[in-house]
Design an enzyme around this catalytic site. Structure first.
Site, mmCIF file in Angstrom:
data_model
loop_
_atom_site.group_PDB
_atom_site.id
_atom_site.type_symbol
_atom_site.label_atom_id
_atom_site.label_comp_id
_atom_site.label_asym_id
_atom_site.label_seq_id
_atom_site.Cartn_x
_atom_site.Cartn_y
_atom_site.Cartn_z
ATOM 1 C CD GLN A 120 -3.032 -1.190 2.049
ATOM 2 O OE1 GLN A 120 -2.889 -1.910 3.034
ATOM 3 N NE2 GLN A 120 -4.065 -0.404 1.883
ATOM 4 N N GLY A 122 1.303 2.985 -3.001
ATOM 5 C CA GLY A 122 1.081 3.665 -4.273
ATOM 6 C C GLY A 122 1.954 3.104 -5.384
ATOM 7 C CB SER A 126 -4.022 -3.912 -4.755
ATOM 8 O OG SER A 126 -4.091 -2.702 -5.473
ATOM 9 C CG ASP A 171 -2.895 1.514 -10.620
ATOM 10 O OD1 ASP A 171 -2.338 2.589 -10.832
ATOM 11 O OD2 ASP A 171 -3.842 1.363 -9.829
HETATM 12 N N1 LIG Z 1 1.846 -6.212 -0.615
HETATM 13 C C1 LIG Z 1 0.593 -6.689 -0.450
HETATM 14 N N2 LIG Z 1 0.375 -7.925 0.015
HETATM 15 C C2 LIG Z 1 -0.872 -8.388 0.150
HETATM 16 N N3 LIG Z 1 -1.965 -7.695 -0.142
HETATM 17 C C3 LIG Z 1 -1.812 -6.462 -0.584
HETATM 18 C C4 LIG Z 1 -0.530 -5.890 -0.786
HETATM 19 N N4 LIG Z 1 -0.685 -4.641 -1.238
HETATM 20 C C5 LIG Z 1 -2.007 -4.442 -1.341
HETATM 21 N N5 LIG Z 1 -2.676 -5.533 -0.941
HETATM 22 C C6 LIG Z 1 -4.137 -5.695 -0.930
HETATM 23 O O1 LIG Z 1 -4.691 -4.725 -1.834
HETATM 24 C C7 LIG Z 1 -5.591 -3.841 -1.153
HETATM 25 C C8 LIG Z 1 -5.537 -2.446 -1.770
HETATM 26 O O2 LIG Z 1 -4.225 -1.934 -1.763
HETATM 27 P P1 LIG Z 1 -3.964 -0.440 -2.243
HETATM 28 O O3 LIG Z 1 -4.413 0.487 -1.158
HETATM 29 O O4 LIG Z 1 -4.524 -0.265 -3.599
HETATM 30 O O5 LIG Z 1 -2.379 -0.407 -2.268
HETATM 31 P P2 LIG Z 1 -1.355 -0.394 -3.477
HETATM 32 O O6 LIG Z 1 -0.975 1.015 -3.629
HETATM 33 O O7 LIG Z 1 -0.208 -1.219 -3.004
HETATM 34 O O8 LIG Z 1 -2.033 -0.980 -4.641
HETATM 35 C C9 LIG Z 1 -5.146 -3.947 0.303
HETATM 36 O O9 LIG Z 1 -6.199 -3.594 1.170
HETATM 37 C C10 LIG Z 1 -4.785 -5.426 0.408
HETATM 38 O O10 LIG Z 1 -5.961 -6.238 0.470
HETATM 39 O O1 LIG Z 2 -3.816 8.365 -6.879
HETATM 40 C C1 LIG Z 2 -3.173 7.793 -7.772
HETATM 41 O O2 LIG Z 2 -2.278 8.360 -8.399
HETATM 42 C C2 LIG Z 2 -3.499 6.364 -8.106
HETATM 43 O O3 LIG Z 2 -4.097 5.715 -6.963
HETATM 44 C C3 LIG Z 2 -4.370 4.332 -7.095
HETATM 45 O O4 LIG Z 2 -3.163 3.597 -7.194
HETATM 46 P P1 LIG Z 2 -2.422 2.997 -5.860
HETATM 47 O O5 LIG Z 2 -1.177 2.315 -6.329
HETATM 48 O O6 LIG Z 2 -3.354 2.009 -5.241
HETATM 49 O O7 LIG Z 2 -2.126 4.146 -4.967
HETATM 50 C C4 LIG Z 2 -5.266 4.143 -8.315
HETATM 51 O O8 LIG Z 2 -5.491 2.766 -8.536
HETATM 52 C C5 LIG Z 2 -4.695 4.796 -9.565
HETATM 53 O O9 LIG Z 2 -5.564 4.646 -10.653
HETATM 54 C C6 LIG Z 2 -4.460 6.274 -9.295
HETATM 55 O O10 LIG Z 2 -3.955 6.930 -10.423
HETATM 56 MG MG LIG Z 3 -3.811 -0.377 -5.439
#
Ligand SMILES: Nc1ncnc2c1ncn2[C@@H]1O[C@H](COP(=O)(O)OP(=O)(O)O)[C@@H](O)[C@H]1O
Ligand SMILES: O=C(O)[C@H]1O[C@H](OP(=O)(O)O)[C@H](O)[C@@H](O)[C@@H]1O
Ligand SMILES: [Mg+2]
Length: 379
Positions: A120, A122, A126, A171
């Site tokens: 999480q 950015g 996920s 993404d």
């Molecule tokens: N490194 C990870 N390991 C396991 N699950 C993850 C991980 N990163 C994200 N997730 C899952 O994805 C969901 C959304 O993550 P998100 O806020 O979009 O973070 P990111 O920026 O890494 O995509 C989290 O609530 C969790 O369920």
């Molecule tokens: O706010 C952003 O720039 C992005 O935020 C999300 O990505 P994340 O890696 O989970 O922070 C989103 O999925 C993207 O579409 C946005 O551009």
């Molecule tokens: Mg994400």
């Protein structure tokens, strides 16, 4: 268990950096993003008698040394790991195939995953898990040729929407395509084609960049929720600012093609400044803002890679500035590393379905994809 060790399928998807224009992808805008070699997630599919989604021993922890350990863990990493993501993509994939009369063979499998993408931050941890899982399903059922490459990012996004995560397409496009991609999500394209216009760019156009991050998980859904609501409510300031953010990617495409790196630096800074005005410092978080400020204190351009947790910095003045950046990050306790870009991962077959590289958007026919299978039921 009836599984044949030799028949497992494994796919890897990398983290991504939103270089310019994010988060306008969530709002019919434009972005330029690239796939980042520094971190990745992998998913493994093994045939098995029952369909099993295997929890990750660390990311899906359900056994704790004590109640304080449990609370600490939840406070730092939240309630969820990747299991729900794997379940959601299975559901979305199955529904897409049945809606589009894509027949799936019988037989079960076990899905497991691993990831070293900082959670999480950015960097799209996920969607990397979801993207790798989708690739496993496409191969297990041998339906890759029936699910067009441009549709795959929508499937990945739908899996996260299914879970109530507010996210955009950039993404997923960067992860499905690999390399550096210019993306246009204008409503006209989205309505006519069911997806955006994605144009791969030459990765050698990128100057050397740095990634900075901190152990500071933030939930992209929470970050986006208030701006999203204001945008849906027709808030003039959010709507016009989002248009400016989308224009950053348009101007950035020109700057990259011309290798005008002074302009690139200016656009990166402008991108973050617009985000800050829209989201406000409370939502962005003081640590995230500090990362930006540390980079800017040595004159580097900087902006978020995604919704928060990591930033991309550009030392346009050269190696001496990189050294200053490294020192400043070390002093502030931030991790800094050179960005490595993953080249395109598209196969020759995938490439045939794409618009001609470098063709102006106005030359690309809207009708190219009208025969694509219906996706509307998933949205
Ligand atoms: N490194 C990870 N390991 C396991 N699950 C993850 C991980 N990163 C994200 N997730 C899952 O994805 C969901 C959304 O993550 P998100 O806020 O979009 O973070 P990111 O920026 O890494 O995509 C989290 O609530 C969790 O369920
Ligand atoms: O706010 C952003 O720039 C992005 O935020 C999300 O990505 P994340 O890696 O989970 O922070 C989103 O999925 C993207 O579409 C946005 O551009
Ligand atoms: Mg994400």
């Amino acid at each position: 268990m009836g599984s044949d060790e030799s028949s497992f399928i494994e796919h890897r998807a990398h983290a991504r950096v939103g270089l310019l224009g994010n988060p306008s992808d969530v709002y019919f805008g434009r972005t330029i993003s690239f796939s980042l070699r520094n971190f990745s997630a992998s998913v493994r599919l093994e045939p098995s008698d029952e369909l099993v989604i295997r929890p990750h021993p660390h990311h899906d922890l359900v056994s704790f040394a004590s109640i304080s350990h449990l609370v600490n863990r939840l406070e730092n990493e939240g309630y969820y790991g990747g299991v729900r993501l794997l379940m959601a993509i299975c559901k979305v994939f199955y529904k897409y195939c049945s809606d589009n009369e894509i027949k799936l063979k019988d037989g079960n499998f076990t899905l497991s995953y691993d990831t070293n993408i900082p959670r999480q931050t950015g960097l799209s941890g996920s969607s990397a898990i979801v993207c790798a899982a989708l690739n496993c399903l496409l191969d297990f059922y041998q339906v890759r040729h029936l699910v067009k490459v441009e549709i795959r990012p929508d499937l990945i996004l739908s899996a996260e929407k299914e879970l109530g995560i507010v996210a955009g397409l950039q993404d997923r496009v960067a992860q499905v395509y690999g390399g550096l991609v210019y993306m246009d999500f204008s409503k006209e394209y989205m309505d006519k084609m069911g997806h955006g216009m994605y144009i791969p760019m030459d990765t050698s156009l990128l100057p050397s960049l740095h990634l900075i991050y901190a152990e500071n998980p933030s939930d992209s859904g929470k970050v986006h929720s208030s701006v999203r609501k204001r945008w849906l409510d027709g808030d003039e300031f959010i709507i016009s600012s989002m248009e400016k953010v989308a224009n950053v990617a348009l101007d950035g495409q020109k700057a990259l093609l011309e290798k005008d790196y002074t302009k690139l630096a200016e656009l990166m800074n402008h991108n973050f400044d617009l985000r800050r005005q829209m989201f406000g410092d409370d939502v962005l978080g003081s640590l995230n803002i500090k990362m930006i400020e540390v980079a800017r204190s040595v004159g580097a351009a900087s902006k978020f890679t995604g919704s928060g947790g990591a930033i991309v910095a550009f030392c346009h003045e050269g190696p001496d500035q990189v050294k200053l950046l490294e020192d400043a990050c070390q002093e502030a306790g931030f991790i800094v590393q050179p960005v490595e870009v993953v080249p395109s991962v598209l196969t020759d077959e995938d490439l045939k379905t794409l618009p001609e590289l470098g063709a102006p958007l106005s030359d690309i026919s809207f009708h190219r994809d009208v025969s694509a299978p219906s996706f509307s039921k998933l949205l």
